[in-house]
Design a protein around this motif. Structure first.
Motif, PDB file in Angstrom:
ATOM      1  N   UNK A   1     -16.473 -26.887  17.368  1.00  0.00           N
ATOM      2  CA  UNK A   1     -15.531 -26.376  16.379  1.00  0.00           C
ATOM      3  C   UNK A   1     -16.243 -26.176  15.044  1.00  0.00           C
ATOM      4  N   UNK A   2     -15.927 -25.081  14.374  1.00  0.00           N
ATOM      5  CA  UNK A   2     -16.481 -24.845  13.033  1.00  0.00           C
ATOM      6  C   UNK A   2     -15.703 -25.668  12.022  1.00  0.00           C
ATOM      7  N   UNK A   3     -16.333 -25.969  10.907  1.00  0.00           N
ATOM      8  CA  UNK A   3     -15.676 -26.759   9.866  1.00  0.00           C
ATOM      9  C   UNK A   3     -14.748 -25.859   9.063  1.00  0.00           C
ATOM     10  N   UNK A   4     -13.625 -25.516   9.659  1.00  0.00           N
ATOM     11  CA  UNK A   4     -12.618 -24.674   9.008  1.00  0.00           C
ATOM     12  C   UNK A   4     -11.320 -25.444   8.971  1.00  0.00           C
ATOM     13  N   UNK A   5     -10.482 -25.164   7.963  1.00  0.00           N
ATOM     14  CA  UNK A   5      -9.194 -25.846   7.892  1.00  0.00           C
ATOM     15  C   UNK A   5      -8.343 -25.465   9.093  1.00  0.00           C
TER      16      UNK A   5
ATOM     17  N   UNK B   1     -15.797 -31.169  13.747  1.00  0.00           N
ATOM     18  CA  UNK B   1     -16.968 -30.354  13.453  1.00  0.00           C
ATOM     19  C   UNK B   1     -18.121 -30.750  14.375  1.00  0.00           C
ATOM     20  N   UNK B   2     -18.724 -29.747  15.012  1.00  0.00           N
ATOM     21  CA  UNK B   2     -19.860 -30.000  15.896  1.00  0.00           C
ATOM     22  C   UNK B   2     -19.467 -30.684  17.215  1.00  0.00           C
TER      23      UNK B   2
END
Lengths: 351, 336
Positions: B14-18, B325-326
């Motif tokens: 997963x990307x670090x997005x809200x 994230x990750x």
């Protein structure tokens, strides 16, 4: 989201590279003269006015590929040589260290403090060469001017699915964050009518004092300082996945690459008699092994002697390099852009 | 209160997005869809309730008729309207709308991109279904695009552009879609922490503006006229939507909050942050006294992980799912 994060990424990655190179130069008992020359050459190029001006233009972050190529070019503006296996290893270590710093960065603005930690330490490396020291200070001033309003940094640039960093549930909270654990209720007039606590599952404490964002000062944050000085770190080979996904922004990236390479000064062309090799592994045998076992398949270049030339020569040279990139990495699902695309033609189209 | 279930492995991390987790429950087929954004790809998983079947699909951020595009995706979310469900994907280039299973793209809207790059990036972010036939999407300029969605087909049109926010939209939420009448049915949040409360219609009406405190509001939810907002300071604030009165302030997390969710039938609130913790709270509304009470119920620590998405899998809050994230998996928890 900011379009001004490239210089920060570059300074932090470049800083980590210098820390690692400094450590390796010492471990290999390189002469003090040679060590100083290497550091001065690299720092001088990194902080050169034209290079920095190019980086400070608002633009997107580019892929690992471009970053790696530029940093390799940067490393080779000195009299030091790295073979592909060592360069790969160096890049992996740099990215891992920077990723660690971004991951643990308490709040977005602290990323600037981390960058300033790098710059402060770089100053130390070149303190005996006034010309280079001056360049570093100039750049630092320019960055303070331009970047103080960067408020959020996206992590997509350094994404890499290997290893997890330890993320503690204790310690000081970032500046301007309240220690978790309290629920407060208010009445319609805004007066607090009730407060109660809840178990946080961690042990947090109040924030530390704020670091200094000035040209000189106590940054408070430890991230970004040279972690290689006090002890020798034996880092296991982290086989990170170089970005294998087809890079559909290849043309634009090569364009950036051309501009950046074009701005690297010709006087950094090394005199071949004084070059010496640096090894990122503990023995030469290890380095050879790493090179043979698959690092080189993923590295984008064989032995390329790049001379920083101006204008048409640079463009022709870049066309040749670009040709190599396109042959190796052109994705199969992209039939519309033909493999033999001339870089010059592409640059004409884009302008 | 909750225990961990078997995780679902996904193709990328997963990307670090809200708000980086989309969940759609399809009761008639005993399936749940999950979406997780990674760079320029949406990873979709369809999971059967018996835990035996998982099918994966990837959607790329792509403009139609353009062979290649690598615009980064900012958010993917399911929009549930009375007549149909759609999957909306927002990126740096524009807005894509798909059938909820991701099979067909039914609509594409391109964002205006400036000729030369400016200091502020251009992107769309913030997605919500509103009332019976609207889908609202936020933009980096602070504008909100209101799309009119017919009950069938691809004749989706841009009905209105409301410009009230001055900073990039982070999240949009709504309630009362379809059935009940509400005074306020939509709330939008931006990077400066400012909230706007709206009433939908042919022309959207701004009912209230709740100013921020110079700290990004990353996630917002609306429930029974109460706004729940999560901030970069780790704080959660509950406001009365129409008046802007602050009911409760919770010092909930030690780092940036990335996701909030509310289970509408039970009043459970889920919060997740970069500090690796997911917390479950209970909200009690007393209409007579117009007060809101918050009780803390549960914590889950996802060790060494900065959480970027957390959602309840059903309206009662019986189960919830989390992305980090990750992390290349969707972690699930169910009530014991």
């Amino acid at each position: 989201m900011s379009m001004r994060t490239l210089p920060l990424v570059f300074i932090n990655l470049g800083g980590e590279m210098l820390y690692i190179l400094d450590q390796r130069l010492q471990a290999q008992n390189t002469s003090e003269d040679n060590s100083e020359k290497v550091m001065n050459d690299i720092v001088g190029t990194m902080f050169s006015k034209s290079f920095m001006d190019e980086l400070l233009k608002p633009q997107q972050l580019y892929s690992h590929r471009t970053m790696k190529t530029v940093l390799t070019r940067l490393a080779h503006t000195s009299i030091m040589r790295l073979n592909p296996a060592s360069m790969d290893r160096l890049y992996e270590l740099m990215v891992m260290a920077f990723k660690y710093q971004v991951f643990l960065c308490p709040r977005p603005k602290d990323l600037l403090l981390i960058s300033y930690n790098h710059i402060d330490t770089i100053r130390e490396f070149v303190k005996d060469t006034p010309a280079v020291l001056n360049q570093v200070e100039e750049t630092h001033r320019k960055i303070i001017e331009v970047l103080l309003r960067v408020s959020l940094f996206l992590k997509n640039k350094v994404q890499n699915p290997n290893g997890r960093f330890a993320l503690g549930t204790s310690g000081p909270v970032p500046y301007k964050t309240d220690v978790p654990g309290l629920i407060r209720a208010f009445d319609r007039k805004g007066r607090e009518v009730r407060r109660h606590e809840f178990p946080t599952g961690g042990s947090y404490s109040s924030p530390l004092r704020v670091g200094s964002f000035d040209l000189h000062g106590d940054r408070v944050i430890r991230l970004g300082l040279n972690m290689y000085v006090s002890y020798f770190i034996h880092v296991h080979g982290v086989q990170s996945q170089t970005d294998n996904t087809p890079n559909l922004l290849a043309k634009e990236e090569l364009n950036l690459l051309a501009r950046l390479m074009g701005s690297m000064k010709a006087e950094h062309t090394p005199n071949t008699e004084t070059v010496f090799r640096i090894n990122l592994f503990t023995t030469d045998a290890e380095e050879e092994e790493a090179g043979a076992s698959g690092g080189t398949e993923e590295s984008l270049f064989g032995v390329i002697n790049i001379q920083a030339m101006q204008d048409e020569q640079a463009a022709t040279e870049l066309a040749r390099i670009a040709g190599q990139f396109m042959e190796q990495d052109e994705p199969v699902e992209n039939p519309s852009s033909s493999k033999g695309d001339d870089l010059l033609a592409m640059m004409d189209d884009l302008s | 209160m909750y225990h961990k279930e078997k995780s679902i492995q996904i193709k990328n991390s997963a990307s670090a997005l809200y708000n980086n987790l989309g969940v759609l429950r399809i009761a008639p087929r005993r399936l749940t869809y999950f979406t997780v954004v990674h760079a320029n790809v949406v990873n979709m998983v369809s999971a059967s309730w018996d835990g035996l079947n998982y099918s994966h699909r990837q959607l790329q951020s792509k403009e139609p008729n353009v062979a290649t595009s690598t615009s980064l995706i900012m958010q993917a979310a399911f929009c549930v309207l009375p007549s149909r469900d759609l999957l909306v994907v927002t990126s740096q280039k524009g807005i894509q709308m798909y059938e909820s299973d991701g099979s067909i793209m039914v609509y594409w809207h391109a964002l205006d991109t400036p000729e030369t790059p400016t200091a502020q990036a251009v992107f769309a972010r913030g997605i919500s279904a509103v009332w019976e036939n609207y889908i609202c999407v936020g933009v980096s300029s602070g504008a909100i695009l209101v799309f009119d969605v017919p009950s069938k087909g691809s004749n989706i049109t841009l009905s209105e552009v409301v410009e009230e926010h001055k900073e990039p939209i982070t999240d949009i939420a709504s309630e009362c879609s379809g059935s009940q009448e509400c005074i306020a049915d939509m709330v939008s949040a931006d990077d400066g922490g400012n909230l706007c409360v709206w009433k939908s219609g042919e022309e959207f009406q701004l009912l209230n503006k709740i100013p921020g405190f110079d700290m990004s509001c990353s996630s917002v939810k609306l429930w029974k006229g109460t706004v729940a907002a999560g901030y970069g300071t780790g704080q959660i604030r509950l406001y009365e939507a129409v008046t802007g009165i602050l009911h409760v302030e919770i010092n909930a997390h030690a780092r940036w909050i990335y996701s909030l969710d509310i289970a509408p039938f039970s009043g459970l609130l889920l919060s997740a942050a970069e500090d690796s913790l997911v917390r479950v709270w209970h909200l009690t509304l007393t209409p007579e006294t117009n007060t809101v009470e918050v009780a803390h119920l549960h914590n889950e620590c996802v060790t060494d992980t900065q959480i970027c998405g957390a959602k309840f899998c059903d309206g009662d809050g019986y189960a919830f799912a989390v992305t980090g994230y990750d992390l290349s998996e969707i972690i699930r928890y169910t009530q014991t």
